[in-house]
Each structure stands twice: as structure tokens, then as C-alpha cells.
Enzyme design. Structure first.
Site, PDB file in Angstrom:
ATOM      1  N   HIS A 166     -18.391  13.524  -5.442  1.00 20.35           N
ATOM      2  CA  HIS A 166     -17.606  14.139  -4.835  1.00 20.35           C
ATOM      3  C   HIS A 166     -16.618  13.387  -4.639  1.00 20.35           C
ATOM      4  O   HIS A 166     -16.543  12.200  -4.797  1.00 20.35           O
ATOM      5  CB  HIS A 166     -18.179  14.427  -3.281  1.00 20.35           C
ATOM      6  CG  HIS A 166     -16.926  15.111  -2.646  1.00 20.35           C
ATOM      7  ND1 HIS A 166     -16.315  16.069  -2.516  1.00 20.35           N
ATOM      8  CD2 HIS A 166     -16.906  14.814  -1.195  1.00 20.35           C
ATOM      9  CE1 HIS A 166     -15.872  16.052  -1.209  1.00 20.35           C
ATOM     10  NE2 HIS A 166     -15.679  15.139  -0.646  1.00 20.35           N
ATOM     11  N   CYS A 202     -17.804  19.402   2.401  1.00 18.40           N
ATOM     12  CA  CYS A 202     -18.410  19.005   0.932  1.00 18.40           C
ATOM     13  C   CYS A 202     -19.512  19.210   0.122  1.00 18.40           C
ATOM     14  O   CYS A 202     -18.874  18.819  -1.248  1.00 18.40           O
ATOM     15  CB  CYS A 202     -17.150  17.668   1.254  1.00 18.40           C
ATOM     16  SG  CYS A 202     -15.826  17.798   1.888  1.00 18.40           S
ATOM     17  N   ASN A 259      -8.783  15.092  -1.762  1.00 19.87           N
ATOM     18  CA  ASN A 259     -10.393  15.493  -0.660  1.00 19.87           C
ATOM     19  C   ASN A 259      -9.863  17.364  -0.937  1.00 19.87           C
ATOM     20  O   ASN A 259      -9.720  17.650   0.177  1.00 19.87           O
ATOM     21  CB  ASN A 259     -10.588  15.361   0.175  1.00 19.87           C
ATOM     22  CG  ASN A 259     -11.890  15.826   0.171  1.00 19.87           C
ATOM     23  OD1 ASN A 259     -12.735  16.109  -0.874  1.00 19.87           O
ATOM     24  ND2 ASN A 259     -12.848  14.589   1.408  1.00 19.87           N
TER      25      ASN A 259
HETATM   26  O1  UT7 Z   1     -15.161  14.439   2.388  1.00 22.88           O
HETATM   27  C1  UT7 Z   1     -16.444  14.053   3.500  1.00 22.88           C
HETATM   28  C2  UT7 Z   1     -14.916  14.276   4.487  1.00 22.88           C
HETATM   29  N1  UT7 Z   1     -14.112  12.788   4.582  1.00 22.88           N
HETATM   30  C3  UT7 Z   1     -13.793  10.976   3.506  1.00 22.88           C
HETATM   31  O2  UT7 Z   1     -15.095  10.942   2.954  1.00 22.88           O
HETATM   32  C4  UT7 Z   1     -13.996   9.965   4.683  1.00 22.88           C
HETATM   33  C5  UT7 Z   1     -14.286   8.859   4.860  1.00 22.88           C
HETATM   34  N2  UT7 Z   1     -13.540   7.876   4.870  1.00 22.88           N
HETATM   35  C6  UT7 Z   1     -12.486   7.488   4.409  1.00 22.88           C
HETATM   36  O3  UT7 Z   1     -11.733   7.081   2.895  1.00 22.88           O
HETATM   37  C7  UT7 Z   1     -11.309   6.211   5.066  1.00 22.88           C
HETATM   38  O4  UT7 Z   1     -12.215   5.940   5.581  1.00 22.88           O
HETATM   39  C8  UT7 Z   1     -10.439   6.547   5.281  1.00 22.88           C
HETATM   40  C9  UT7 Z   1      -9.021   6.721   4.163  1.00 22.88           C
HETATM   41  C10 UT7 Z   1     -10.074   7.844   5.974  1.00 22.88           C
HETATM   42  C11 UT7 Z   1      -9.688   5.530   6.462  1.00 22.88           C
HETATM   43  O5  UT7 Z   1      -9.602   4.464   5.739  1.00 22.88           O
HETATM   44  P1  UT7 Z   1      -9.920   2.879   6.256  1.00 22.88           P
HETATM   45  O6  UT7 Z   1      -9.829   1.738   5.384  1.00 22.88           O
HETATM   46  O7  UT7 Z   1     -11.526   3.027   6.769  1.00 22.88           O
HETATM   47  O8  UT7 Z   1      -8.684   3.049   7.023  1.00 22.88           O
HETATM   48  P2  UT7 Z   1      -8.656   2.769   9.009  1.00 22.88           P
HETATM   49  O9  UT7 Z   1      -9.482   3.960   9.718  1.00 22.88           O
HETATM   50  O10 UT7 Z   1      -9.698   1.705   8.806  1.00 22.88           O
HETATM   51  O11 UT7 Z   1      -7.871   2.526  10.208  1.00 22.88           O
HETATM   52  C12 UT7 Z   1      -6.442   1.228   9.609  1.00 22.88           C
HETATM   53  C13 UT7 Z   1      -5.185   1.243  10.014  1.00 22.88           C
HETATM   54  C14 UT7 Z   1      -5.589   1.715  11.049  1.00 22.88           C
HETATM   55  O12 UT7 Z   1      -4.750   0.552  11.982  1.00 22.88           O
HETATM   56  P3  UT7 Z   1      -5.121   0.196  12.721  1.00 22.88           P
HETATM   57  O13 UT7 Z   1      -5.526   0.626  13.544  1.00 22.88           O
HETATM   58  O14 UT7 Z   1      -5.717  -1.392  12.338  1.00 22.88           O
HETATM   59  O15 UT7 Z   1      -3.718  -0.737  13.337  1.00 22.88           O
HETATM   60  C15 UT7 Z   1      -5.031   3.450  11.456  1.00 22.88           C
HETATM   61  O16 UT7 Z   1      -4.620   3.577  12.530  1.00 22.88           O
HETATM   62  O17 UT7 Z   1      -4.601   2.002   9.005  1.00 22.88           O
HETATM   63  C16 UT7 Z   1      -3.917   3.446  10.502  1.00 22.88           C
HETATM   64  N3  UT7 Z   1      -3.747   4.432   9.360  1.00 22.88           N
HETATM   65  C17 UT7 Z   1      -2.924   4.370   8.624  1.00 22.88           C
HETATM   66  N4  UT7 Z   1      -1.528   4.612   8.275  1.00 22.88           N
HETATM   67  C18 UT7 Z   1      -1.086   5.125   7.186  1.00 22.88           C
HETATM   68  C19 UT7 Z   1      -4.943   6.131   8.634  1.00 22.88           C
HETATM   69  N5  UT7 Z   1      -4.036   6.278   8.647  1.00 22.88           N
HETATM   70  C20 UT7 Z   1      -3.188   6.128   7.971  1.00 22.88           C
HETATM   71  C21 UT7 Z   1      -2.387   6.845   7.271  1.00 22.88           C
HETATM   72  N6  UT7 Z   1      -0.701   6.294   6.746  1.00 22.88           N
HETATM   73  N7  UT7 Z   1      -2.703   7.596   6.649  1.00 22.88           N
END
Ligand code: UT7
Length: 339
Positions: A257, A117, A287
Site C-alpha cells: 500500500h 486502505c 496515498n
Molecule cells: O493509509 C493509511 C493512512 N495513513 C498513513 O499511512 C500515515 C502514517 N503516518 C505517516 O506517514 C507519518 O506519521 C506522517 C507523514 C503523517 C507524519 O510524519 P512524522 O515523521 O510521523 O511527523 P510527526 O507527526 O511526528 O510530526 C513532526 C513535525 C510536527 O511538528 P513538531 O510538533 O515536532 O513541532 C508536525 O507539526 O512535523 C510537523 N508537520 C508538518 N510540518 C510541515 C506535520 N505535518 C507537516 C506538514 N508540513 N505537512
């Protein structure tokens, strides 16, 4: 960057997003997620999806034609075409060559640039070196992505985050008191596993096995990328300001970004910038990786948020891992009667 050399500015910007909109509510129907989760954890409400016959060079073509028209530069006046992308039309030939041909930029060299990115800032950094050194007069930098083609629509951890789009800039010489003041590029390949598309290259050539294992899809450890992103944004902004001898108080506008509003808000807070001086469009496009910064730049220009003489900081992070910052004292070529 060496301040003794010629300054380099952005003479024209152009963008393009595909027509088809995919909302969070529509996503709820195909994967186990909710509009509420996506909005609250990422700030994304909807994203664009390319038509079946649109590839990255097609999106880039629309954006680049607009950038050339806005710059008042003809395709045959381009010396170089750089296309930053993670989703090229094919592994090779370079999509930049396909774009060069479609544009009719018959006097230009062309190559792709792969820096996740962060690719668009890397591309502008390379372009500015060619221009400052006098090796090129006009360089087109395109950031174009069709990320929806490499998403696993069953993986809610990734498929809700990304969208398609393109943005281009035409870069050329600027007066001594305007243009790019500093650039800082970073990388750490030890974090390569955090965000990758494993198959289709020389390590894991595409096969029925790689497809069965889903290795042709984007894979990401979101939580770790988040932690890295917050640090990378802050460090990159600090570094470009330090290199130019400026502080956060000198910044007029920030173009980060667009990956997640929580990451953007953190960066703004660290720089003491109110959100009306920060570009945000992740809500509408998700994104778009290498396209996100030029998309946000054009929107901000059209909204009158960036004026001649403003100090504008662009910061990005992404796969590689890579990160970068670029500080530009905005030069409005049109207001100053062209190049
Ligand atoms: O350009 C570079 C590319 N990438 C990025 O910039 C991504 C950077 N990361 C992020 O933006 C965040 O880490 C995410 C948006 C990807 C995830 O947010 P988070 O607050 O870090 O969530 P998490 O990964 O800690 O997941 C929390 C919970 C999990 O459930 P459990 O294990 O706590 O029961 C996930 O399974 O949210 C769940 N989860 C979802 N639930 C509903 C993950 N994705 C989803 C979803 N819908 N789409």
C-alpha cells in the site's frame, strides 16, 4: 486459503487518475508546509485531484472499462462487482451499484466494501472465495477514491498526504499451478479512533454542529498509524508466506500500500528485497487508499516488472484498523492465450 479449491487469478487490470495535478509547491501556497518536509517525511511530490463533477464511481468506471478490455471480458459476463472505497458517491446506494449500472453489468450483484486502505486486498479476497467456490465466474474488484473531498485543507497533518485515483481488476479461474496462493486478513477495531471520518453516519448525523467542529473531514493520528503500519506490513507479508509454505527468499515482487516511502522501504528491508523489486508510486499519486495497490500493480505490469510465474506479495493497512496480505503466483492470461 484452501489449496484444494480452484485457483483464482487476475485476468486484467485497469486504472485511472484524474488529470489535475497538485504539486507540493502549490500546496505550500495554501497551507503551512514545505515541499522539503513533504518529500523527506513521506516521499510524496504530487497527487491528483478529481474534477468537480467526478465522483468515486466515475473514476472507477474508467478504470473498470480498461480492466474489462484488458481481460477480454464483457460487462455482461460479470457475476459480481465489488467496490472498495472510503469515499463512496453517497452513503447509499452503494457506489458498486452505480458502477454496475454505468458499466452495463446487467448480470452482476454489486456491493461496496469498506476496509480503509486495505479495502482492495479485502475485495480480492472476497472475490477469490466466490470464484473458488464456483459461485461466480468473473468478478470485478474496483478500488476508487476521491479523498480530496474529505480533506481539511487547513490541516497540514493530513491534507498533504492523500490523492484521488482508481484501479480495477477482473478476477477469474487460473490454472492449478498459478493464481492466489494465500490470503491473510486482520482487524483491530480498538484502533478505530486513529483514522476516521466521524460525521455523516448514524452516530454523528451531519448537522451544522458537526460541520462547525470539522467532523466531516478525515482525522488521523499519523504517528500512531505509522507505528502500526510498519508492524502490519511486516506481519501480513510474513503470514501469507507462512500460509503458502514459502519464505521471503521466494518473493519476486512486492506491491505495498502506498502511504509513505519510509513505511514501504521498511517493509522491503524486512523482506530483504531490493527496491527495484518493490512497487513505488506514492511520489506521483500520494496515498490513494483503496486505489493504491491496483495503481501500483498496473504500473509494475506495464514496466515489465512482473512476469508469468512470479510470486507477488501485496500488503496493506489502514482505517479500522485493518491489515491484509495476499500472495499470488502471477498468471499471464494473454501470454497463455486467454482464459
Ligand atoms: O493509509 C493509511 C493512512 N495513513 C498513513 O499511512 C500515515 C502514517 N503516518 C505517516 O506517514 C507519518 O506519521 C506522517 C507523514 C503523517 C507524519 O510524519 P512524522 O515523521 O510521523 O511527523 P510527526 O507527526 O511526528 O510530526 C513532526 C513535525 C510536527 O511538528 P513538531 O510538533 O515536532 O513541532 C508536525 O507539526 O512535523 C510537523 N508537520 C508538518 N510540518 C510541515 C506535520 N505535518 C507537516 C506538514 N508540513 N505537512
Amino acid at each position: 486459503m484452501n489449496s484444494e479449491k480452484s485457483r483464482v487469478g487476475i485476468a486484467g487490470v485497469g486504472t485511472y487518475v484524474p488529470e489535475r495535478v497538485l504539486t507540493n509547491l502549490q500546496l505550500q501556497e495554501i497551507v503551512d508546509t514545505s515541499d522539503q518536509w513533504i518529500r523527506s517525511r513521506t516521499g510524496i511530490c504530487e497527487r491528483r485531484v478529481a474534477a468537480d463533477d467526478e465522483a468515486a464511481s466515475d473514476l472507477a468506471l474508467h478504470a473498470s472499462r480498461r480492466a474489462l478490455a484488458n481481460a477480454g471480458v464483457g460487462p455482461d459476463e460479470l457475476d459480481l462487482v465489488i467496490m472498495a472505497t472510503n469515499t463512496p458517491d453517497m452513503l447509499f446506494p452503494a457506489s458498486a451499484c452505480l458502477l454496475q449500472d454505468k458499466l452495463g453489468a446487467k448480470n452482476a450483484g454489486a456491493f461496496d466494501l469498506l476496509a480503509g486502505c486495505t479495502g482492495f486486498i479485502y475485495g480480492m479476497a472476497v472475490a477469490s472465495q466466490f470464484i473458488a467456490a464456483g459461485t461466480a465466474r468473473n468478478v470485478l474488484v474496483a478500488g476508487s477514491e476521491v479523498l480530496t473531498r474529505i480533506l481539511n485543507w487547513k490541516d497540514r497533518n493530513t491534507c498533504v498526504l492523500f490523492g484521488d485515483g482508481a484501479g480495477s481488476v477482473v478476477m477469474t479461474k487460473a490454472p492449478d499451478d498459478r493464481g492466489i496462493l494465500s490470503v491473510a486478513l486482520g482487524s483491530d477495531g480498538s484502533g478505530g479512533d486513529l483514522l476516521k471520518l466521524p460525521a455523516g453516519g448514524s452516530l454523528f448525523p451531519a448537522s451544522t454542529e458537526t460541520v462547525a467542529r470539522g467532523q466531516h473531514y478525515l482525522q488521523m493520528n499519523g504517528r500512531e498509524v505509522f507505528k502500526f503500519a510498519v508492524r502490519a506490513m511486516e506481519d501480513s507479508a510474513g503470514e501469507v508466506l507462512r500460509r503458502a509454505g514459502l519464505t521471503g527468499a521466494d518473493v519476486d515482487f512486492l506491491i505495498p500500500h502506498q502511504a509513505n516511502t519510509r513505511i514501504i522501504e521498511h517493509a522491503a528491508k524486512k523482506m530483504n528485497l531490493p527496491m527495484d523489486r518493490v512497487a513505488v508510486n506514492v511520489d506521483r499519486y500520494g496515498n490513494t487508499s483503496a486505489a493504491s495497490i491496483p495503481l501500483a500493480l498496473e504500473e509494475s505490469l506495464q514496466a515489465g516488472k512482473i512476469k508469468d510465474g512470479d510470486n507477488v506479495v501485496m500488503v496493506g493497512f489502514g482505517a479500522g484498523l485493518t491489515w491484509a496480505g495476499l500472495l499470488i503466483k502471477w498468471y499471464d492470461y494473454k501470454a497463455n492465450n486467454g482464459r
